[in-house]
Design a protein around this motif. Structure first.
Motif, PDB file in Angstrom:
ATOM      1  N   ALA A   2     -37.633  -4.984  10.106  1.00  0.00           N
ATOM      2  CA  ALA A   2     -37.434  -6.551  10.252  1.00  0.00           C
ATOM      3  C   ALA A   2     -38.927  -6.969  10.839  1.00  0.00           C
ATOM      4  CB  ALA A   2     -36.376  -6.976  11.023  1.00  0.00           C
ATOM      5  N   ALA A   3     -39.331  -6.275  11.864  1.00  0.00           N
ATOM      6  CA  ALA A   3     -40.478  -6.856  12.403  1.00  0.00           C
ATOM      7  C   ALA A   3     -41.643  -6.767  11.652  1.00  0.00           C
ATOM      8  CB  ALA A   3     -40.891  -5.840  13.765  1.00  0.00           C
ATOM      9  N   GLU A   4     -41.846  -5.617  11.021  1.00  0.00           N
ATOM     10  CA  GLU A   4     -43.143  -5.442   9.805  1.00  0.00           C
ATOM     11  C   GLU A   4     -42.941  -6.395   8.845  1.00  0.00           C
ATOM     12  OE1 GLU A   4     -44.280  -0.701  10.422  1.00  0.00           O
ATOM     13  OE2 GLU A   4     -43.062  -1.348   8.594  1.00  0.00           O
ATOM     14  N   GLU A   5     -41.606  -6.961   8.248  1.00  0.00           N
ATOM     15  CA  GLU A   5     -41.440  -7.974   7.353  1.00  0.00           C
ATOM     16  C   GLU A   5     -42.098  -9.377   7.802  1.00  0.00           C
ATOM     17  OE1 GLU A   5     -37.931 -10.404   5.008  1.00  0.00           O
ATOM     18  OE2 GLU A   5     -37.475  -8.541   5.880  1.00  0.00           O
ATOM     19  N   GLU A   6     -42.099  -9.691   9.153  1.00  0.00           N
ATOM     20  CA  GLU A   6     -42.452 -10.879   9.843  1.00  0.00           C
ATOM     21  C   GLU A   6     -43.755 -10.821   9.979  1.00  0.00           C
ATOM     22  OE1 GLU A   6     -40.955 -13.539  10.087  1.00  0.00           O
ATOM     23  OE2 GLU A   6     -38.844 -13.127   9.973  1.00  0.00           O
ATOM     24  N   GLU A   7     -44.292  -9.594  10.335  1.00  0.00           N
ATOM     25  CA  GLU A   7     -46.006  -9.100  10.467  1.00  0.00           C
ATOM     26  C   GLU A   7     -46.577  -9.430   9.260  1.00  0.00           C
ATOM     27  OE1 GLU A   7     -46.991  -9.314  13.651  1.00  0.00           O
ATOM     28  OE2 GLU A   7     -45.730  -8.406  15.047  1.00  0.00           O
ATOM     29  N   GLN A   8     -46.107  -9.170   8.380  1.00  0.00           N
ATOM     30  CA  GLN A   8     -46.761  -8.960   6.893  1.00  0.00           C
ATOM     31  C   GLN A   8     -47.275 -10.310   6.567  1.00  0.00           C
ATOM     32  OE1 GLN A   8     -44.087  -6.899   4.172  1.00  0.00           O
ATOM     33  NE2 GLN A   8     -44.610  -4.849   5.125  1.00  0.00           N
ATOM     34  N   LEU A   9     -46.227 -11.368   6.743  1.00  0.00           N
ATOM     35  CA  LEU A   9     -46.459 -12.693   6.716  1.00  0.00           C
ATOM     36  C   LEU A   9     -47.419 -13.333   7.623  1.00  0.00           C
ATOM     37  CD1 LEU A   9     -42.907 -13.863   6.070  1.00  0.00           C
ATOM     38  CD2 LEU A   9     -44.437 -13.524   4.346  1.00  0.00           C
ATOM     39  N   SER A  10     -47.557 -12.803   8.933  1.00  0.00           N
ATOM     40  CA  SER A  10     -48.331 -13.294   9.712  1.00  0.00           C
ATOM     41  C   SER A  10     -49.746 -12.824   9.600  1.00  0.00           C
ATOM     42  CB  SER A  10     -47.853 -12.831  11.306  1.00  0.00           C
ATOM     43  OG  SER A  10     -46.594 -13.210  11.508  1.00  0.00           O
ATOM     44  N   TYR A  11     -49.838 -11.533   9.337  1.00  0.00           N
ATOM     45  CA  TYR A  11     -51.345 -11.029   8.837  1.00  0.00           C
ATOM     46  C   TYR A  11     -51.859 -11.415   7.644  1.00  0.00           C
ATOM     47  CZ  TYR A  11     -51.595  -8.087  12.917  1.00  0.00           C
ATOM     48  OH  TYR A  11     -51.789  -7.769  14.380  1.00  0.00           O
ATOM     49  N   ALA A  12     -50.761 -11.985   6.786  1.00  0.00           N
ATOM     50  CA  ALA A  12     -51.378 -12.534   5.370  1.00  0.00           C
ATOM     51  C   ALA A  12     -51.729 -14.034   5.535  1.00  0.00           C
ATOM     52  CB  ALA A  12     -50.000 -12.273   4.427  1.00  0.00           C
ATOM     53  N   GLY A  13     -51.668 -14.531   6.621  1.00  0.00           N
ATOM     54  CA  GLY A  13     -52.272 -16.111   6.877  1.00  0.00           C
ATOM     55  C   GLY A  13     -51.368 -16.716   7.731  1.00  0.00           C
ATOM     56  N   ARG A  14     -50.288 -16.414   8.026  1.00  0.00           N
ATOM     57  CA  ARG A  14     -49.619 -17.238   9.020  1.00  0.00           C
ATOM     58  C   ARG A  14     -50.028 -17.781  10.212  1.00  0.00           C
ATOM     59  NH1 ARG A  14     -43.243 -16.069   9.278  1.00  0.00           N
ATOM     60  NH2 ARG A  14     -43.966 -14.083  10.446  1.00  0.00           N
ATOM     61  N   LEU A  15     -50.751 -16.582  10.993  1.00  0.00           N
ATOM     62  CA  LEU A  15     -51.308 -16.588  12.065  1.00  0.00           C
ATOM     63  C   LEU A  15     -52.558 -17.549  12.057  1.00  0.00           C
ATOM     64  CD1 LEU A  15     -51.444 -12.872  13.281  1.00  0.00           C
ATOM     65  CD2 LEU A  15     -49.706 -14.813  13.835  1.00  0.00           C
ATOM     66  N   GLY A  16     -53.170 -17.612  11.088  1.00  0.00           N
ATOM     67  CA  GLY A  16     -54.354 -18.484  10.938  1.00  0.00           C
ATOM     68  C   GLY A  16     -55.745 -17.629  11.438  1.00  0.00           C
ATOM     69  N   GLU A  17     -56.982 -18.034  10.985  1.00  0.00           N
ATOM     70  CA  GLU A  17     -58.036 -17.235  11.089  1.00  0.00           C
ATOM     71  C   GLU A  17     -58.472 -17.077  12.703  1.00  0.00           C
ATOM     72  OE1 GLU A  17     -61.115 -14.636  10.965  1.00  0.00           O
ATOM     73  OE2 GLU A  17     -59.501 -15.106   9.295  1.00  0.00           O
ATOM     74  N   GLU A  18     -58.359 -18.121  13.273  1.00  0.00           N
ATOM     75  CA  GLU A  18     -58.835 -18.152  14.768  1.00  0.00           C
ATOM     76  C   GLU A  18     -57.954 -16.798  15.621  1.00  0.00           C
ATOM     77  OE1 GLU A  18     -59.457 -20.826  18.482  1.00  0.00           O
ATOM     78  OE2 GLU A  18     -58.363 -21.710  17.149  1.00  0.00           O
ATOM     79  N   TRP A  19     -56.745 -17.019  15.131  1.00  0.00           N
ATOM     80  CA  TRP A  19     -55.768 -15.872  15.980  1.00  0.00           C
ATOM     81  C   TRP A  19     -56.189 -14.511  15.450  1.00  0.00           C
ATOM     82  CZ3 TRP A  19     -49.626 -16.975  16.843  1.00  0.00           C
ATOM     83  CH2 TRP A  19     -49.268 -15.756  17.595  1.00  0.00           C
ATOM     84  N   LEU A  20     -56.362 -14.269  14.104  1.00  0.00           N
ATOM     85  CA  LEU A  20     -56.481 -13.109  13.604  1.00  0.00           C
ATOM     86  C   LEU A  20     -58.046 -12.612  14.210  1.00  0.00           C
ATOM     87  CD1 LEU A  20     -55.725 -13.546   9.974  1.00  0.00           C
ATOM     88  CD2 LEU A  20     -54.491 -12.177  11.587  1.00  0.00           C
ATOM     89  N   ALA A  21     -58.883 -13.510  14.414  1.00  0.00           N
ATOM     90  CA  ALA A  21     -60.217 -13.066  14.973  1.00  0.00           C
ATOM     91  C   ALA A  21     -59.921 -12.573  16.351  1.00  0.00           C
ATOM     92  CB  ALA A  21     -60.989 -14.327  14.801  1.00  0.00           C
ATOM     93  N   ALA A  22     -59.349 -13.231  17.043  1.00  0.00           N
ATOM     94  CA  ALA A  22     -58.790 -12.864  18.470  1.00  0.00           C
ATOM     95  C   ALA A  22     -58.402 -11.419  18.603  1.00  0.00           C
ATOM     96  CB  ALA A  22     -57.944 -13.748  19.216  1.00  0.00           C
ATOM     97  N   LEU A  23     -57.367 -11.064  17.491  1.00  0.00           N
ATOM     98  CA  LEU A  23     -56.573  -9.828  17.471  1.00  0.00           C
ATOM     99  C   LEU A  23     -57.654  -8.567  17.186  1.00  0.00           C
ATOM    100  CD1 LEU A  23     -53.201 -10.863  16.040  1.00  0.00           C
ATOM    101  CD2 LEU A  23     -53.644 -10.078  18.332  1.00  0.00           C
ATOM    102  N   ARG A  24     -58.824  -8.968  16.307  1.00  0.00           N
ATOM    103  CA  ARG A  24     -59.422  -7.997  15.847  1.00  0.00           C
ATOM    104  C   ARG A  24     -60.088  -6.972  16.192  1.00  0.00           C
ATOM    105  NH1 ARG A  24     -62.145 -11.623  12.420  1.00  0.00           N
ATOM    106  NH2 ARG A  24     -60.476 -11.808  10.994  1.00  0.00           N
TER     107      ARG A  24
END
Length: 232
Positions: A96-118
């Motif tokens: 269930a967590a990976e199902e949500e995370e796939q959506l998040s990393y595919a764009g739901r998080l937004g580029e600024e957040w993804l950049a912070a996580l990189r």
């Protein structure tokens, strides 16, 4: 007058003080203890690669008991710690967590957040949820719910549960275990998988165990004391 050993709701009770006379530690011992604690906590790292080796369950229970001593708004202790050891339940949580995370990393998080996580090297694959021998799922109780359905508001819930989680991470680390704070978003599935009541909301999933033999962590630097401390 003695204090009951089993907690019951105190809403509306009269103030009832009891003596508190802890033994004062000498300045010399306090300095030694503080330096040792600072050094040990400085070695704490968030781990995402876990060994499947079992951990002493009583160590985990004791760490949770330490977390439950945290201060809380109006002493309402608005937390529930669900210790998940069953491999099947952990697999359901991971799926269930990976199902949500796939959506998040595919764009739901937004580029600024993804950049912070990189710099952390994270992605939507969460093996720690099944590799670690145990998960502690922390729920916050948004309000007190009595057996008859009566409700009473809890206060400073986020702050109270956040302090408890910090104390939990410290207790686990000082007891020789590794941990990770995982916050899949949204987390409603955790209430469903674990059958939690309507007054509880998932706050964090904390895998607990030993680091894998080939464990790696990001090459990060913590802020120095003079970068976080202001003395007035």
């Amino acid at each position: 007058m003695s204090i009951p050993t089993q907690w019951t709701p105190t809403h509306g009770d009269a103030y009832r003080p009891v003596p508190y006379r802890p033994e004062r530690m000498s300045a010399a011992e306090s300095l030694v203890r503080a330096a040792e604690l600072r050094e040990r906590m400085g070695r704490r790292r968030t781990v995402r690669q876990f060994s499947p080796d079992p951990v002493p369950e009583q160590v985990v229970r004791d760490a949770i008991a330490c977390a439950a001593t945290a201060p809380s708004g109006a002493h309402q202790q608005p937390w529930t710690f669900v210790l998940v050891k069953d491999a099947g339940v952990r697999r359901r949580i991971r799926a269930a967590a990976e199902e949500e995370e796939q959506l998040s990393y595919a764009g739901r998080l937004g580029e600024e957040w993804l950049a912070a996580l990189r710099p952390l090297g994270t992605d939507e694959v969460k093996p720690h949820l099944t590799d670690a021998p145990a998960l502690i799922v922390v729920f916050q109780q948004r309000y007190w719910l009595g057996e008859g359905g009566e409700k009473r508001k809890h206060y400073y819930v986020d702050e109270s549960v956040g302090i408890a989680v910090g104390m939990l991470l410290s207790a686990l680390h000082l007891s020789g275990l590794a941990a990770l704070v995982h916050t899949p978003s949204p987390m409603r599935f955790l209430s469903e998988v674990l059958g939690r009541p309507v007054n509880e909301k998932a706050f964090a999933v904390i895998p607990v165990g030993y680091p894998a033999p080939d464990c790696e962590v990001p090459d990060l630097v913590r802020k120095s004391l003079d970068q976080v401390l202001v003395e007035v």
